[in-house]
Design a protein around this motif. Structure first.
Motif, short mmCIF file in Angstrom:
data_model
loop_
_atom_site.label_atom_id
_atom_site.label_comp_id
_atom_site.label_asym_id
_atom_site.label_seq_id
_atom_site.Cartn_x
_atom_site.Cartn_y
_atom_site.Cartn_z
N MET A 1 0.83 -1.21 0.00
CA MET A 1 0.00 0.00 0.00
C MET A 1 0.87 1.26 0.00
SD MET A 1 -3.01 1.36 2.45
CE MET A 1 -4.19 0.22 1.79
N THR A 2 1.92 1.25 0.81
CA THR A 2 2.80 2.42 0.86
C THR A 2 3.46 2.64 -0.50
OG1 THR A 2 3.22 1.80 3.16
CG2 THR A 2 4.62 3.52 2.24
N GLY B 1 11.74 15.40 8.80
CA GLY B 1 11.48 15.22 7.36
C GLY B 1 10.70 13.99 6.94
N VAL B 2 9.98 13.33 7.86
CA VAL B 2 9.19 12.16 7.43
C VAL B 2 8.13 12.59 6.40
CG1 VAL B 2 7.34 12.25 9.19
CG2 VAL B 2 8.09 10.04 8.28
N LYS B 3 7.95 11.75 5.37
CA LYS B 3 6.98 12.10 4.32
C LYS B 3 5.79 11.14 4.28
CE LYS B 3 9.14 15.59 2.32
NZ LYS B 3 9.98 15.84 3.51
N TYR B 4 6.02 9.91 4.75
CA TYR B 4 4.97 8.88 4.71
C TYR B 4 4.94 8.15 6.05
CZ TYR B 4 5.08 9.40 -0.37
OH TYR B 4 5.01 9.90 -1.65
N VAL B 5 3.73 7.92 6.57
CA VAL B 5 3.58 7.07 7.75
C VAL B 5 2.55 5.99 7.39
CG1 VAL B 5 2.83 6.92 10.17
CG2 VAL B 5 4.13 8.92 9.38
N GLY B 6 2.97 4.74 7.45
CA GLY B 6 2.06 3.63 7.16
C GLY B 6 1.91 2.80 8.43
N GLU B 7 0.67 2.66 8.90
CA GLU B 7 0.46 1.98 10.19
C GLU B 7 0.32 0.47 10.01
OE1 GLU B 7 -1.58 5.14 13.17
OE2 GLU B 7 -3.00 4.05 11.90
N GLY B 8 1.34 -0.27 10.45
CA GLY B 8 1.27 -1.73 10.43
C GLY B 8 0.58 -2.26 11.66
N PHE C 1 -0.53 9.92 5.33
CA PHE C 1 -0.79 9.09 6.51
C PHE C 1 -1.74 7.96 6.13
CE2 PHE C 1 -3.25 7.99 10.28
CZ PHE C 1 -2.23 7.65 11.15
N LEU C 2 -1.25 6.73 6.19
CA LEU C 2 -2.04 5.56 5.81
C LEU C 2 -2.49 4.84 7.08
CD1 LEU C 2 0.46 4.40 3.04
CD2 LEU C 2 -1.69 5.64 2.67
N SER D 1 -0.77 5.35 16.30
CA SER D 1 -0.63 6.79 16.48
C SER D 1 -1.80 7.31 17.33
CB SER D 1 -0.68 7.52 15.13
OG SER D 1 0.12 6.84 14.19
N THR D 2 -1.50 8.17 18.29
CA THR D 2 -2.58 8.78 19.07
C THR D 2 -3.35 9.75 18.17
OG1 THR D 2 -1.23 10.65 19.78
CG2 THR D 2 -1.19 8.68 21.19
N LEU D 3 -4.53 10.17 18.61
CA LEU D 3 -5.32 11.11 17.81
C LEU D 3 -4.54 12.40 17.58
CD1 LEU D 3 -8.82 10.65 19.55
CD2 LEU D 3 -8.16 9.86 17.26
N GLU D 4 -3.78 12.83 18.62
CA GLU D 4 -2.99 14.06 18.51
C GLU D 4 -1.86 13.88 17.50
OE1 GLU D 4 -3.56 12.47 21.45
OE2 GLU D 4 -5.23 13.76 22.10
N ALA D 5 -1.25 12.70 17.49
CA ALA D 5 -0.16 12.45 16.53
C ALA D 5 -0.69 12.48 15.10
CB ALA D 5 0.49 11.09 16.83
N ILE D 6 -1.88 11.89 14.89
CA ILE D 6 -2.47 11.89 13.54
C ILE D 6 -2.69 13.33 13.07
CG2 ILE D 6 -4.48 11.23 12.15
CD1 ILE D 6 -4.84 8.80 14.03
N ALA D 7 -3.18 14.16 13.99
CA ALA D 7 -3.43 15.57 13.64
C ALA D 7 -2.12 16.25 13.22
CB ALA D 7 -4.07 16.29 14.82
N VAL D 8 -1.02 15.95 13.91
CA VAL D 8 0.28 16.54 13.56
C VAL D 8 0.69 16.12 12.14
CG1 VAL D 8 2.77 16.52 14.11
CG2 VAL D 8 1.07 16.70 15.96
N PHE D 9 0.55 14.83 11.85
CA PHE D 9 0.94 14.34 10.51
C PHE D 9 0.09 14.99 9.43
CE2 PHE D 9 2.26 10.23 12.81
CZ PHE D 9 3.59 10.59 12.84
N GLN D 10 -1.22 15.02 9.67
CA GLN D 10 -2.10 15.54 8.63
C GLN D 10 -1.87 17.03 8.39
OE1 GLN D 10 -5.99 14.02 9.86
NE2 GLN D 10 -5.77 12.37 8.36
N LYS D 11 -1.63 17.76 9.46
CA LYS D 11 -1.39 19.21 9.33
C LYS D 11 -0.10 19.46 8.54
CE LYS D 11 -1.36 23.41 12.04
NZ LYS D 11 -0.41 23.81 13.05
N ALA D 12 0.87 18.59 8.73
CA ALA D 12 2.17 18.78 8.07
C ALA D 12 2.17 18.25 6.63
CB ALA D 12 3.26 18.09 8.89
N GLY D 13 1.04 17.67 6.20
CA GLY D 13 0.96 17.15 4.82
C GLY D 13 1.66 15.81 4.63
#
Ligand code: NDP
Length: 444
Positions: A215-216, A335-342, A362-363, A347-359
């Motif tokens: 998927m990634t 500099g992370v560009k992709y996060v794929g959750e195995g 996030f899978l 990821s906590t809800l707050e962590a997801i918000a950080v990833f999404q805000k930074a573009g």
């Protein structure tokens, strides 16, 4: 949206002290708001109230005797959450942290994950607070036999088909299956993840990790990029982590760090997976030993530090809430560009918000780690048809399923005006089929 808020606040009041279940329900229901808005009939049918309430929760005692003759009692769980689109399907977790909240969060996620695979499987989850660490093979067998001596009456190839999860691998599935067969006198596909000599499927062991990377890879491809030359962190060193690492490496990535629950190894030259496999799969040892065997590798106690290592792609593959807000911010800064959750809900809800805000692309877990259960369903198909497919056949089907899931969640996000938000996209794409089936079945 009032309906969603009402269901969430009732859920929290009715199920106090279940923080993981609250967290998963909050993520899912918030993501479903655009669908609920388009379907006012769902509220009239109390669809969400029924969706978040398991159809059945089974709690049982698991007594067993250790090698010294001491008697132990563990808790056993099976949550049969939703069977609208097929028999309950979902793993068993053996870990001391297991409680009802954790099993319910996993079960709720499983409903949508299973629907996303496009295969006819409902959602369930189970396990025990039993800790397999440090136990002899004989003790593991005694425990598994006692666990199945109660569970067998609640499961069946067309009712509920458990599989592995944390602490439950090929060895445990073997003992569980042996006891089921002995009590029921039937050799059927009641568990998946079985050994190849008694009905298992090729590529099941690799499926979750490989699926995550497929998927990634598709997400990268859609952005005209690839794994080649990328620096990757894979947390965990269990089933999902090992095979995610293997596939990422085969596509040209450099995996520089992994961990177990004690600490992490950093190998700037790239993880030697044969050494990890020897330690974790063969010796059932600790990852600390990696640094003793591989020159130039460093071992550090504690897990959180792994997220301070710069990487292009992070694949959390250990457990829930392993990436918090602070770790997410560090990953983004580096500099992370992709996060794929195995793993499930790593990821906590707050962590997801950080990833999404930074573009960051996030899978979310329910899509990205669906390869395991999808291949379990392929194992079920082979069992029913008395068939045995080649590794290449199963792997090719797995890859197609993962690519389809990616595009389904991408399309759903676009259709509902939240382009690029794969959390919402996965929730919506998974929910639509379950909701339709639940509506068709009437108030049950
Ligand atoms: P394993 O038991 O094979 O491996 C788990 C790994 O995570 C081990 O390295 C373990 O370390 C580590 N770990 C467990 N708990 C913690 C913790 N609290 N802190 C740090 N590390 C921890 O499990 P799986 O690989 O099967 O499962 C991993 C994740 O993937 C889970 O979230 C599971 O629900 C999810 N998943 C698994 C699927 C499968 O097919 N197996 C399918 C879909 C999702 P140690 O060795 O020290 O215990």
């Amino acid at each position: 949206m009032q309906y969603v808020e009402k269901v969430l606040s009732e859920l929290k009041a009715k199920n106090p002290n279940e923080p993981e279940f609250h967290q998963a329900a909050t993520e899912i229901l918030n993501g479903l708001k655009p669908v609920i808005e388009r379907h006012p009939e769902y509220e009239k049918a109390a669809l969400l109230e029924r969706f978040v309430e398991p159809e059945r929760v089974i709690l049982f005692r698991v007594p067993w005797v250790d090698d010294s003759g001491a008697v132990h009692v563990n808790k056993g769980y099976r949550v049969q959450f939703n069977s609208a689109i097929g028999p309950y399907k979902g793993g068993l977790r053996f870990h001391p942290s297991v409680n009802l909240s954790i099993i319910k969060f996993l079960g709720l996620e499983q409903i949508l994950k299973n629907s996303l695979t496009g295969l006819p499987i409902g959602g369930g989850k189970g396990g025990s607070d039993f800790d397999p660490k440090g136990k002899t093979d004989h003790e593991i067998m005694k425990f598994c036999q006692s666990f199945m001596t109660e569970l067998y009456r609640h499961i069946g190839q067309d009712t509920d088909v458990p599989a592995g999860d944390i602490g439950v691998g090929g060895r445990e599935i073997g003992y569980l299956f042996g006891q089921y067969k002995r009590i029921r006198d039937e050799h059927v596909g009641v568990l998946t993840g079985r050994g190849l000599s008694y009905g298992g499927s090729l590529a099941r062991k690799e499926a979750t990790g490989y699926g995550l990377v497929y998927m990634t890879e598709e997400a990268l491809k859609c952005r005209k990029d690839s794994f080649k030359g990328k620096t990757v962190i894979v947390s965990g060193s269990g089933n999902v982590a090992i095979y995610a690492c293997e596939k990422a490496q085969s596509l040209g990535a450099k995996v520089v760090a992994m961990y177990d629950s004690n600490g992490y190894v950093y190998d700037k030259n790239g993880i030697k997976l044969d050494v990890v496999k020897q330690i974790k799969e063969v010796e059932r040892g600790r990852l600390k030993e990696y640094a003793d065997r591989v020159q130039g590798a460093e071992y550090r106690e504690g897990c959180k530090g792994i997220w301070t290592i710069p990487c292009d792609i992070a694949l959390p593959c250990a457990t829930q809430n392993e990436i918090d807000k602070e770790s997410a911010e560090t990953l983004v800064k580096n500099g992370v560009k992709y996060v794929g959750e195995g793993a499930n809900m790593p990821s906590t809800l707050e962590a997801i918000a950080v990833f999404q805000k930074a573009g960051v692309v996030f899978l979310p877990a329910k899509a990205a780690n669906a390869g395991g259960v999808a291949t379990s369903a392929l194992e079920m198909a082979q069992s029913s048809g008395r068939l045995f497919w080649s590794f290449e056949e199963v792997d090719a089907k797995l890859k197609t399923i993962m690519i389809n899931i990616y595009h389904n969640m991408d399309d759903a996000a676009k259709e509902y005006g939240v382009e690029g938000d794969y959390v919402a996209g996965a929730n919506i794409a998974g929910f639509k089929k379950v909701a339709e089936a639940m509506m068709a079945h009437g108030i049950v």
